[in-house]
Write a protein that holds these residues in place. Sequence first.
Motif, PDB file in Angstrom:
ATOM      1  N   UNK A  12       0.886  -1.178   0.000  1.00 17.30           N
ATOM      2  CA  UNK A  12       0.000   0.000   0.000  1.00 17.30           C
ATOM      3  C   UNK A  12       0.914   1.216   0.000  1.00 17.30           C
ATOM      4  N   UNK A  13       0.742   2.089  -0.990  1.00 17.31           N
ATOM      5  CA  UNK A  13       1.683   3.214  -1.095  1.00 17.31           C
ATOM      6  C   UNK A  13       0.973   4.483  -1.566  1.00 17.31           C
ATOM      7  N   UNK A  14       1.270   5.598  -0.887  1.00 17.12           N
ATOM      8  CA  UNK A  14       0.824   6.905  -1.392  1.00 17.12           C
ATOM      9  C   UNK A  14       1.716   7.253  -2.576  1.00 17.12           C
ATOM     10  N   UNK A  15       1.126   7.494  -3.762  1.00 14.62           N
ATOM     11  CA  UNK A  15       1.964   7.878  -4.912  1.00 14.62           C
ATOM     12  C   UNK A  15       1.729   9.331  -5.313  1.00 14.62           C
ATOM     13  N   UNK A  16       0.731   9.962  -4.729  1.00 15.63           N
ATOM     14  CA  UNK A  16       0.463  11.391  -4.926  1.00 15.63           C
ATOM     15  C   UNK A  16      -0.483  11.778  -3.798  1.00 15.63           C
ATOM     16  N   UNK A  17      -0.821  13.079  -3.739  1.00 17.04           N
ATOM     17  CA  UNK A  17      -1.696  13.535  -2.662  1.00 17.04           C
ATOM     18  C   UNK A  17      -3.018  12.763  -2.676  1.00 17.04           C
ATOM     19  N   UNK A  18      -3.387  12.187  -1.548  1.00 17.03           N
ATOM     20  CA  UNK A  18      -4.648  11.457  -1.358  1.00 17.03           C
ATOM     21  C   UNK A  18      -4.811  10.282  -2.331  1.00 17.03           C
ATOM     22  N   UNK A  19      -3.731   9.858  -2.946  1.00 20.67           N
ATOM     23  CA  UNK A  19      -3.813   8.843  -4.000  1.00 20.67           C
ATOM     24  C   UNK A  19      -3.012   7.606  -3.604  1.00 20.67           C
ATOM     25  N   UNK A  20      -3.700   6.474  -3.545  1.00 28.62           N
ATOM     26  CA  UNK A  20      -3.080   5.240  -3.068  1.00 28.62           C
ATOM     27  C   UNK A  20      -2.955   4.227  -4.195  1.00 28.62           C
ATOM     28  N   UNK A  21      -1.784   3.622  -4.275  1.00 27.68           N
ATOM     29  CA  UNK A  21      -1.586   2.480  -5.164  1.00 27.68           C
ATOM     30  C   UNK A  21      -1.479   1.246  -4.269  1.00 27.68           C
ATOM     31  N   UNK A  22      -2.278   0.239  -4.586  1.00 31.32           N
ATOM     32  CA  UNK A  22      -2.294  -0.970  -3.747  1.00 31.32           C
ATOM     33  C   UNK A  22      -2.113  -2.199  -4.635  1.00 31.32           C
ATOM     34  N   UNK A  23      -1.128  -3.016  -4.283  1.00 32.54           N
ATOM     35  CA  UNK A  23      -0.894  -4.244  -5.054  1.00 32.54           C
ATOM     36  C   UNK A  23      -1.562  -5.412  -4.342  1.00 32.54           C
ATOM     37  N   UNK A  24      -2.343  -6.174  -5.108  1.00 26.54           N
ATOM     38  CA  UNK A  24      -3.092  -7.309  -4.563  1.00 26.54           C
ATOM     39  C   UNK A  24      -2.643  -8.590  -5.256  1.00 26.54           C
ATOM     40  N   UNK A  25      -2.769  -9.691  -4.523  1.00 26.55           N
ATOM     41  CA  UNK A  25      -2.391 -10.993  -5.110  1.00 26.55           C
ATOM     42  C   UNK A  25      -3.611 -11.874  -5.276  1.00 26.55           C
ATOM     43  N   UNK A  26      -3.863 -12.276  -6.492  1.00 28.01           N
ATOM     44  CA  UNK A  26      -4.932 -13.250  -6.779  1.00 28.01           C
ATOM     45  C   UNK A  26      -4.734 -13.685  -8.240  1.00 28.01           C
ATOM     46  N   UNK A  27      -4.053 -14.809  -8.468  1.00 28.64           N
ATOM     47  CA  UNK A  27      -3.666 -15.194  -9.836  1.00 28.64           C
ATOM     48  C   UNK A  27      -4.839 -15.286 -10.815  1.00 28.64           C
ATOM     49  N   UNK A  28      -5.987 -15.811 -10.370  1.00 29.69           N
ATOM     50  CA  UNK A  28      -7.113 -15.990 -11.301  1.00 29.69           C
ATOM     51  C   UNK A  28      -7.595 -14.634 -11.824  1.00 29.69           C
ATOM     52  N   UNK A  29      -7.763 -13.671 -10.912  1.00 28.30           N
ATOM     53  CA  UNK A  29      -8.213 -12.328 -11.303  1.00 28.30           C
ATOM     54  C   UNK A  29      -7.170 -11.675 -12.206  1.00 28.30           C
ATOM     55  N   UNK A  30      -5.922 -11.849 -11.862  1.00 29.28           N
ATOM     56  CA  UNK A  30      -4.831 -11.269 -12.641  1.00 29.28           C
ATOM     57  C   UNK A  30      -4.850 -11.763 -14.090  1.00 29.28           C
ATOM     58  N   UNK A  31      -5.129 -13.051 -14.257  1.00 27.13           N
ATOM     59  CA  UNK A  31      -5.145 -13.640 -15.614  1.00 27.13           C
ATOM     60  C   UNK A  31      -6.363 -13.188 -16.415  1.00 27.13           C
ATOM     61  N   UNK A  32      -7.505 -12.990 -15.743  1.00 24.32           N
ATOM     62  CA  UNK A  32      -8.756 -12.673 -16.458  1.00 24.32           C
ATOM     63  C   UNK A  32      -8.875 -11.213 -16.867  1.00 24.32           C
ATOM     64  N   UNK A  33      -8.237 -10.326 -16.116  1.00 24.55           N
ATOM     65  CA  UNK A  33      -8.530  -8.889 -16.244  1.00 24.55           C
ATOM     66  C   UNK A  33      -8.047  -8.285 -17.554  1.00 24.55           C
ATOM     67  N   UNK A  34      -8.942  -7.495 -18.186  1.00 27.00           N
ATOM     68  CA  UNK A  34      -8.540  -6.719 -19.371  1.00 27.00           C
ATOM     69  C   UNK A  34      -8.557  -5.232 -18.992  1.00 27.00           C
ATOM     70  N   UNK A  35      -7.808  -4.392 -19.722  1.00 26.72           N
ATOM     71  CA  UNK A  35      -7.758  -2.963 -19.383  1.00 26.72           C
ATOM     72  C   UNK A  35      -9.145  -2.321 -19.393  1.00 26.72           C
ATOM     73  N   UNK A  36      -9.392  -1.459 -18.404  1.00 23.17           N
ATOM     74  CA  UNK A  36     -10.673  -0.752 -18.335  1.00 23.17           C
ATOM     75  C   UNK A  36     -11.684  -1.440 -17.433  1.00 23.17           C
ATOM     76  N   UNK A  37     -11.411  -2.657 -17.027  1.00 24.98           N
ATOM     77  CA  UNK A  37     -12.307  -3.322 -16.067  1.00 24.98           C
ATOM     78  C   UNK A  37     -12.018  -2.793 -14.663  1.00 24.98           C
ATOM     79  N   UNK A  38     -12.938  -3.063 -13.743  1.00 25.54           N
ATOM     80  CA  UNK A  38     -12.747  -2.586 -12.376  1.00 25.54           C
ATOM     81  C   UNK A  38     -13.051  -3.709 -11.391  1.00 25.54           C
ATOM     82  N   UNK A  39     -12.603  -3.522 -10.174  1.00 31.81           N
ATOM     83  CA  UNK A  39     -12.904  -4.479  -9.098  1.00 31.81           C
ATOM     84  C   UNK A  39     -13.907  -3.830  -8.162  1.00 31.81           C
TER      85      UNK A  39
END
Length: 251
Positions: A12-39
């Motif tokens: 979990x990392x602040x990359x700009x003001x009030x803006x968080x980048x969070x890395x998650x682990x879940x191989x199935x979701x990672x394989x299925x996701x196409x750009x523009x989709x959301x969780x």
Amino acid sequence: MKKKYEMKVLSVEFIAKETIEMELYQPEVSKQTVPGQFLHLLVSGFTLRRPISIAKVDPQAGTVTILFKIVGDGTKALAAYQPGMTINVLGPNGNGFSIDDVKDGERVLLVGGGIGVPPIYHFAKRLSEKNVDLIAVLGFQSKDYVFYEEAFKEIAETYVVTNDGSYGYQGFVTHVFPEVGAFDQYFSCGPLPMLRAVTTELKDSKGKVSLEERMGCGVGACMACVLPTVDNSYKKICSDGPVFSAQEVIL
Ligand code: FES
């Protein structure tokens, strides 16, 4: 029926003001996701799920990187998650951008505003694997909110615009359009006023827009996200979108 997953928080990392980048682990979701989709995330202690943009995936590592801005209690609670904790996630949701819409040799304009930048980045990364020219116009409130500029510069001719002029060009993303020259089509994601301005300015160009409206159920059941279309019908952002042809919907 969308599947639910428990996704493990890796960072979990602040990359700009009030803006968080969070890395998650879940191989199935990672394989299925196409750009523009959301969780659709269920934050512990809250009843409504929250739609959160995906900025990157790494199918080999099994990771999905999400990006969000702290705008209220829910996102504040989400930002407080620690590595090792898990989040209940529905998704990946929505249609997303199609890589096949872009042909080799095309010059493509990508326009992202604020928290609409992450899906545009994910799409840009995939497009950069093709033989295409990318131009990115990124809009933020002010210098403190700017993120991913360097990452975009690696793959696209990049213009940064801030509303108050504290960094890059001053004004709105549309103010930079005269500088970018001709392009074959555009893709844009950001707040509704920005998308309205972009589609009006580029009304003679082929384009697609991704809407980041606040949603309820996120799976097409509650009608909280409907959008009128030019043929007097409507579309649901969560299940028919969030990506639509700019000529198809009334913003
Ligand atoms: Fe419920 Fe779209 S959020 S139908």
